[in-house]
Write an enzyme that holds these catalytic residues in place. Sequence first.
Site, PDB file in Angstrom:
ATOM      1  N   ASP A 285     -11.843   1.427  -6.549  1.00 48.64           N
ATOM      2  CA  ASP A 285     -11.285   0.914  -5.421  1.00 48.64           C
ATOM      3  C   ASP A 285     -10.236  -0.371  -5.843  1.00 48.64           C
ATOM      4  O   ASP A 285     -10.241  -0.794  -7.162  1.00 48.64           O
ATOM      5  CB  ASP A 285     -12.397   0.019  -4.632  1.00 48.64           C
TER       6      ASP A 285
ATOM      7  N   GLY B 212     -12.248  -2.304   3.331  1.00 50.76           N
ATOM      8  CA  GLY B 212     -12.202  -0.839   2.802  1.00 50.76           C
ATOM      9  C   GLY B 212     -11.689   0.113   3.542  1.00 50.76           C
ATOM     10  O   GLY B 212     -11.573   1.189   3.160  1.00 50.76           O
TER      11      GLY B 212
ATOM     12  N   ASP C 178      -8.245  -3.512  -4.036  1.00 57.94           N
ATOM     13  CA  ASP C 178      -8.544  -4.655  -3.484  1.00 57.94           C
ATOM     14  C   ASP C 178      -9.816  -5.092  -3.670  1.00 57.94           C
ATOM     15  O   ASP C 178     -10.920  -4.727  -3.145  1.00 57.94           O
ATOM     16  CB  ASP C 178      -7.997  -4.659  -2.085  1.00 57.94           C
TER      17      ASP C 178
ATOM     18  N   ASN D 145      -0.281   0.111   0.187  1.00 57.00           N
ATOM     19  CA  ASN D 145       0.830  -0.580  -0.784  1.00 57.00           C
ATOM     20  C   ASN D 145       0.325  -0.366  -2.471  1.00 57.00           C
ATOM     21  O   ASN D 145       0.643  -1.557  -3.201  1.00 57.00           O
ATOM     22  CB  ASN D 145       0.828  -1.904  -0.400  1.00 57.00           C
TER      23      ASN D 145
ATOM     24  N   SER E  52      -5.303   1.191   1.022  1.00 60.33           N
ATOM     25  CA  SER E  52      -4.058   0.541   1.207  1.00 60.33           C
ATOM     26  C   SER E  52      -2.937   1.544   0.977  1.00 60.33           C
ATOM     27  O   SER E  52      -2.770   2.146   0.044  1.00 60.33           O
ATOM     28  CB  SER E  52      -3.777  -0.544   0.181  1.00 60.33           C
TER      29      SER E  52
ATOM     30  N   ARG F  71      -6.030   0.907   7.625  1.00 65.68           N
ATOM     31  CA  ARG F  71      -5.472  -0.041   8.577  1.00 65.68           C
ATOM     32  C   ARG F  71      -5.570  -0.016   9.944  1.00 65.68           C
ATOM     33  O   ARG F  71      -6.216  -0.952  10.521  1.00 65.68           O
ATOM     34  CB  ARG F  71      -3.976  -0.415   8.181  1.00 65.68           C
TER      35      ARG F  71
ATOM     36  N   ASP G   6     -15.982  -2.551  -4.050  1.00 67.16           N
ATOM     37  CA  ASP G   6     -16.677  -3.999  -3.401  1.00 67.16           C
ATOM     38  C   ASP G   6     -16.955  -4.088  -2.058  1.00 67.16           C
ATOM     39  O   ASP G   6     -17.482  -4.905  -1.546  1.00 67.16           O
ATOM     40  CB  ASP G   6     -15.536  -5.122  -3.885  1.00 67.16           C
TER      41      ASP G   6
END
Length: 265
Positions: free
Chosen positions: A32, A82, A34, A162, A160, A85, A218
């Site tokens: 992952d 996780g 972020d 991004n 994400s 959006r 995480d």
Amino acid sequence: MTAKHEPEPTHDPSAAAVSLGLNAAIRVCLFDMDGVLTKTATVHAAAWKQTFDNLLRRRSVRMSQPFEPFDEVKDYELCVDGKPRADGVRSFLMARGIDLPEGEPDDPLTAETVQGVGNAKNEAFNELVRTAGVQRYEGSVRYIRAARSAGLRTGVVTSSANCAAVLAAADMAELFDTTFDGNDLNTRKLPGKPAPDSYLAAARALDAEAAQAAVFDDAQAGVQAGRAGGFGRVVGVDRLGQAEALYGHGADIVVQDLDQLLVTR
């Protein structure tokens, strides 16, 4: 989704995997982004708070109700961490008993729709990245370099949209053989975490079965996805003091930073 092809390792991959704190069958590591690779989980939390608090303030004034702000720890972990959006928007609104129309993907940032709120959050996140930059977890960088040196292939799996910009800003793009992000989820019409589909797609891109791949996440939704997909090793990364919850959602082991796995060799 991006993928690169590299030559096969010439040494014993089983011994290499064990030296990294993994099962002997592991050939691929899927991370992952972020909160595992980059210190952007707190940036996401701040962007969610800014977005949801703006919405909640408007509604509290309009409906003459008390303003209850978004909690950057509790609400972030339970509702948005996780997840893609739009799923995060829906989850938090449901938790607050708020029903908004779905809207359209190009809804303006001020639209009180699921898509409008999601677009406002994305803009807030990108602005925070532009102004503050992106920091990375150096323990994760050390671990990934060790894994690649040992002949294991590496990939990023994130909800994400991004991903490319964040990895580039953190100077990490060259550390990975493939990426699977929120754009790929939308293109392929796949469910996000806690469904295992994104991790499974990344494993296939690296010519690995789930049992040959390790997942590092995480988020509770992320480790749940790793467990649901039957991955050979599910590593929880505890940045927020939620080790018990990570174990409860399917982690085989929980560490505070990835280079701790190197110490246990």
